[in-house]
Design a protein around this motif. Structure first.
Motif, PDB file in Angstrom:
ATOM      1  N   MET A   1       0.839  -1.173   0.000  1.00  0.00           N
ATOM      2  CA  MET A   1       0.000   0.000   0.000  1.00  0.00           C
ATOM      3  C   MET A   1       0.887   1.240   0.000  1.00  0.00           C
ATOM      4  SD  MET A   1      -3.113   0.938   2.579  1.00  0.00           S
ATOM      5  CE  MET A   1      -2.194   0.868   4.091  1.00  0.00           C
ATOM      6  N   LYS A   2       0.579   2.185  -0.849  1.00  0.00           N
ATOM      7  CA  LYS A   2       1.331   3.429  -0.940  1.00  0.00           C
ATOM      8  C   LYS A   2       0.623   4.486  -0.105  1.00  0.00           C
ATOM      9  CE  LYS A   2       2.916   2.360  -5.566  1.00  0.00           C
ATOM     10  NZ  LYS A   2       2.899   2.723  -6.956  1.00  0.00           N
ATOM     11  N   PRO A   3       1.226   4.930   0.995  1.00  0.00           N
ATOM     12  CA  PRO A   3       0.552   5.883   1.886  1.00  0.00           C
ATOM     13  C   PRO A   3       0.050   7.143   1.185  1.00  0.00           C
ATOM     14  CG  PRO A   3       2.558   5.067   2.891  1.00  0.00           C
ATOM     15  CD  PRO A   3       2.531   4.556   1.476  1.00  0.00           C
ATOM     16  N   PHE A   4       0.804   7.671   0.211  1.00  0.00           N
ATOM     17  CA  PHE A   4       0.391   8.901  -0.461  1.00  0.00           C
ATOM     18  C   PHE A   4      -0.992   8.762  -1.095  1.00  0.00           C
ATOM     19  CE2 PHE A   4       0.093  11.514  -4.308  1.00  0.00           C
ATOM     20  CZ  PHE A   4       0.115  12.757  -3.724  1.00  0.00           C
ATOM     21  N   LEU A   5      -1.297   7.572  -1.584  1.00  0.00           N
ATOM     22  CA  LEU A   5      -2.585   7.376  -2.246  1.00  0.00           C
ATOM     23  C   LEU A   5      -3.753   7.688  -1.330  1.00  0.00           C
ATOM     24  CD1 LEU A   5      -2.030   4.062  -4.224  1.00  0.00           C
ATOM     25  CD2 LEU A   5      -2.214   6.364  -5.148  1.00  0.00           C
ATOM     26  N   TYR A   6      -3.578   7.492  -0.037  1.00  0.00           N
ATOM     27  CA  TYR A   6      -4.679   7.630   0.896  1.00  0.00           C
ATOM     28  C   TYR A   6      -4.653   8.941   1.669  1.00  0.00           C
ATOM     29  CZ  TYR A   6      -4.731   2.889  -0.545  1.00  0.00           C
ATOM     30  OH  TYR A   6      -4.770   1.772  -1.331  1.00  0.00           O
ATOM     31  N   THR A   7      -3.697   9.794   1.375  1.00  0.00           N
ATOM     32  CA  THR A   7      -3.536  11.057   2.078  1.00  0.00           C
ATOM     33  C   THR A   7      -4.619  12.049   1.667  1.00  0.00           C
ATOM     34  OG1 THR A   7      -1.153  10.714   2.146  1.00  0.00           O
ATOM     35  CG2 THR A   7      -1.938  12.945   2.535  1.00  0.00           C
ATOM     36  N   GLU A   8      -5.264  12.638   2.666  1.00  0.00           N
ATOM     37  CA  GLU A   8      -6.275  13.663   2.415  1.00  0.00           C
ATOM     38  C   GLU A   8      -5.575  14.956   2.013  1.00  0.00           C
ATOM     39  OE1 GLU A   8     -10.021  15.743   4.741  1.00  0.00           O
ATOM     40  OE2 GLU A   8      -8.662  14.454   5.846  1.00  0.00           O
ATOM     41  N   ASP A   9      -6.054  15.569   0.933  1.00  0.00           N
ATOM     42  CA  ASP A   9      -5.453  16.818   0.472  1.00  0.00           C
ATOM     43  C   ASP A   9      -6.471  17.580  -0.367  1.00  0.00           C
ATOM     44  OD1 ASP A   9      -3.552  18.812   0.080  1.00  0.00           O
ATOM     45  OD2 ASP A   9      -2.034  17.457  -0.719  1.00  0.00           O
ATOM     46  N   ILE A  10      -6.130  18.807  -0.708  1.00  0.00           N
ATOM     47  CA  ILE A  10      -7.013  19.607  -1.554  1.00  0.00           C
ATOM     48  C   ILE A  10      -6.994  19.047  -2.980  1.00  0.00           C
ATOM     49  CG2 ILE A  10      -6.792  21.652  -0.092  1.00  0.00           C
ATOM     50  CD1 ILE A  10      -4.823  22.805  -2.124  1.00  0.00           C
ATOM     51  N   PRO A  11      -8.087  19.221  -3.719  1.00  0.00           N
ATOM     52  CA  PRO A  11      -8.192  18.616  -5.056  1.00  0.00           C
ATOM     53  C   PRO A  11      -7.058  18.971  -6.017  1.00  0.00           C
ATOM     54  CG  PRO A  11     -10.327  19.363  -4.338  1.00  0.00           C
ATOM     55  CD  PRO A  11      -9.331  19.869  -3.325  1.00  0.00           C
ATOM     56  N   SER A  12      -6.576  20.206  -5.999  1.00  0.00           N
ATOM     57  CA  SER A  12      -5.520  20.583  -6.942  1.00  0.00           C
ATOM     58  C   SER A  12      -4.225  19.817  -6.680  1.00  0.00           C
ATOM     59  CB  SER A  12      -5.272  22.092  -6.911  1.00  0.00           C
ATOM     60  OG  SER A  12      -4.946  22.520  -5.612  1.00  0.00           O
ATOM     61  N   ASN A  13      -4.044  19.318  -5.470  1.00  0.00           N
ATOM     62  CA  ASN A  13      -2.871  18.497  -5.164  1.00  0.00           C
ATOM     63  C   ASN A  13      -3.115  17.016  -5.426  1.00  0.00           C
ATOM     64  OD1 ASN A  13      -1.461  20.747  -4.328  1.00  0.00           O
ATOM     65  ND2 ASN A  13      -1.854  20.415  -2.164  1.00  0.00           N
ATOM     66  N   ARG A  14      -4.330  16.655  -5.780  1.00  0.00           N
ATOM     67  CA  ARG A  14      -4.688  15.258  -6.028  1.00  0.00           C
ATOM     68  C   ARG A  14      -5.325  15.083  -7.408  1.00  0.00           C
ATOM     69  NH1 ARG A  14      -4.442  11.818  -1.898  1.00  0.00           N
ATOM     70  NH2 ARG A  14      -3.803  10.570  -3.653  1.00  0.00           N
ATOM     71  N   SER A  15      -4.865  15.869  -8.360  1.00  0.00           N
ATOM     72  CA  SER A  15      -5.466  15.840  -9.697  1.00  0.00           C
ATOM     73  C   SER A  15      -5.372  14.472 -10.358  1.00  0.00           C
ATOM     74  CB  SER A  15      -4.848  16.919 -10.592  1.00  0.00           C
ATOM     75  OG  SER A  15      -3.454  16.717 -10.715  1.00  0.00           O
ATOM     76  N   GLU A  16      -4.322  13.690 -10.031  1.00  0.00           N
ATOM     77  CA  GLU A  16      -4.201  12.349 -10.617  1.00  0.00           C
ATOM     78  C   GLU A  16      -5.337  11.444 -10.150  1.00  0.00           C
ATOM     79  OE1 GLU A  16      -2.680  11.723  -6.595  1.00  0.00           O
ATOM     80  OE2 GLU A  16      -2.444  13.376  -7.998  1.00  0.00           O
ATOM     81  N   VAL A  17      -5.782  11.632  -8.930  1.00  0.00           N
ATOM     82  CA  VAL A  17      -6.923  10.854  -8.418  1.00  0.00           C
ATOM     83  C   VAL A  17      -8.189  11.265  -9.156  1.00  0.00           C
ATOM     84  CG1 VAL A  17      -8.377  10.374  -6.407  1.00  0.00           C
ATOM     85  CG2 VAL A  17      -5.884  10.500  -6.152  1.00  0.00           C
ATOM     86  N   LEU A  18      -8.409  12.561  -9.275  1.00  0.00           N
ATOM     87  CA  LEU A  18      -9.604  13.047  -9.967  1.00  0.00           C
ATOM     88  C   LEU A  18      -9.608  12.630 -11.431  1.00  0.00           C
ATOM     89  CD1 LEU A  18      -9.884  16.574  -8.365  1.00  0.00           C
ATOM     90  CD2 LEU A  18     -11.303  14.572  -7.908  1.00  0.00           C
ATOM     91  N   ASP A  19      -8.468  12.693 -12.105  1.00  0.00           N
ATOM     92  CA  ASP A  19      -8.385  12.274 -13.507  1.00  0.00           C
ATOM     93  C   ASP A  19      -8.748  10.797 -13.667  1.00  0.00           C
ATOM     94  OD1 ASP A  19      -7.701  14.772 -14.465  1.00  0.00           O
ATOM     95  OD2 ASP A  19      -5.537  14.361 -14.446  1.00  0.00           O
ATOM     96  N   SER A  20      -8.439   9.983 -12.659  1.00  0.00           N
ATOM     97  CA  SER A  20      -8.723   8.546 -12.747  1.00  0.00           C
ATOM     98  C   SER A  20     -10.218   8.240 -12.669  1.00  0.00           C
ATOM     99  CB  SER A  20      -7.979   7.779 -11.648  1.00  0.00           C
ATOM    100  OG  SER A  20      -8.583   7.979 -10.386  1.00  0.00           O
ATOM    101  N   LEU A  21     -11.019   9.223 -12.293  1.00  0.00           N
ATOM    102  CA  LEU A  21     -12.465   9.018 -12.180  1.00  0.00           C
ATOM    103  C   LEU A  21     -13.190   9.109 -13.525  1.00  0.00           C
ATOM    104  CD1 LEU A  21     -13.204  11.160  -8.996  1.00  0.00           C
ATOM    105  CD2 LEU A  21     -12.598   8.731  -9.145  1.00  0.00           C
ATOM    106  N   LYS A  22     -12.551   9.721 -14.507  1.00  0.00           N
ATOM    107  CA  LYS A  22     -13.205   9.912 -15.807  1.00  0.00           C
ATOM    108  C   LYS A  22     -13.590   8.565 -16.413  1.00  0.00           C
ATOM    109  CE  LYS A  22     -10.848  14.228 -16.722  1.00  0.00           C
ATOM    110  NZ  LYS A  22      -9.787  14.873 -17.484  1.00  0.00           N
ATOM    111  N   GLY A  23     -14.852   8.471 -16.790  1.00  0.00           N
ATOM    112  CA  GLY A  23     -15.378   7.257 -17.402  1.00  0.00           C
ATOM    113  C   GLY A  23     -15.967   6.267 -16.411  1.00  0.00           C
ATOM    114  N   LEU A  24     -15.739   6.480 -15.119  1.00  0.00           N
ATOM    115  CA  LEU A  24     -16.277   5.564 -14.109  1.00  0.00           C
ATOM    116  C   LEU A  24     -17.728   5.896 -13.795  1.00  0.00           C
ATOM    117  CD1 LEU A  24     -13.340   5.321 -11.531  1.00  0.00           C
ATOM    118  CD2 LEU A  24     -13.817   3.841 -13.503  1.00  0.00           C
ATOM    119  N   ALA A  25     -18.512   4.866 -13.490  1.00  0.00           N
ATOM    120  CA  ALA A  25     -19.903   5.062 -13.090  1.00  0.00           C
ATOM    121  C   ALA A  25     -19.995   5.136 -11.568  1.00  0.00           C
ATOM    122  CB  ALA A  25     -20.772   3.918 -13.605  1.00  0.00           C
TER     123      ALA A  25
END
Length: 133
Positions: A1-25
């Motif tokens: 498990m990569k700790p950074f993946l689960y770190t709470e942060d503001i959206p602009s610092n987690r854009s890779e997470v938000l980008d991964s949502l595209k196309g998901l239901a």
């Protein structure tokens, strides 16, 4: 498990997470209220159908890929925050909202404590993400 993946942060610092949502239901939207829904109605002076949108507590969004994202707020940064509750491999953060006995789940499709505005998002696919700064 990569700790950074689960770190709470503001959206602009987690854009890779938000980008991964595209196309998901979206499978489910659940607000984890700090108060029982019936008490939130009294405490905040709101209608029952407004509890999902107006009560205090994090929002958990589940997707068809198995990914579960949490959303909260951070007044000190004047921002919302995001984090990964569970990734597609079922690896979880240390503290899951659904396992917190001090929080009260309110589903977006709840006939009493939510309304059609929120319920309509369940089953929809994410097509675009915009971060406002």
């Amino acid at each position: 498990m990569k700790p950074f993946l689960y770190t709470e942060d503001i959206p602009s610092n987690r854009s890779e997470v938000l980008d991964s949502l595209k196309g998901l239901a979206i499978l489910n939207l659940t607000r984890y209220s700090w108060e029982p829904p019936d008490m939130a109605v009294l405490e905040y002076g709101i209608e029952a159908k407004e509890v999902f949108s107006l009560t205090a507590g994090c929002l958990i969004m589940s997707f068809d890929s198995g990914l579960i994202i949490g959303y909260g707020s951070q007044p000190s940064k004047n921002s919302v925050t995001i984090w990964i509750e569970k990734n597609e491999a079922a690896e979880t953060s240390e503290e899951l909202a659904e396992e917190d006995n001090e929080l009260y789940p309110v589903d977006a499709t709840d006939a009493v404590y939510s309304n059609n505005f929120w319920a309509r998002f369940v089953g929809q696919r994410i097509s675009n993400i915009t971060i406002l700064k």
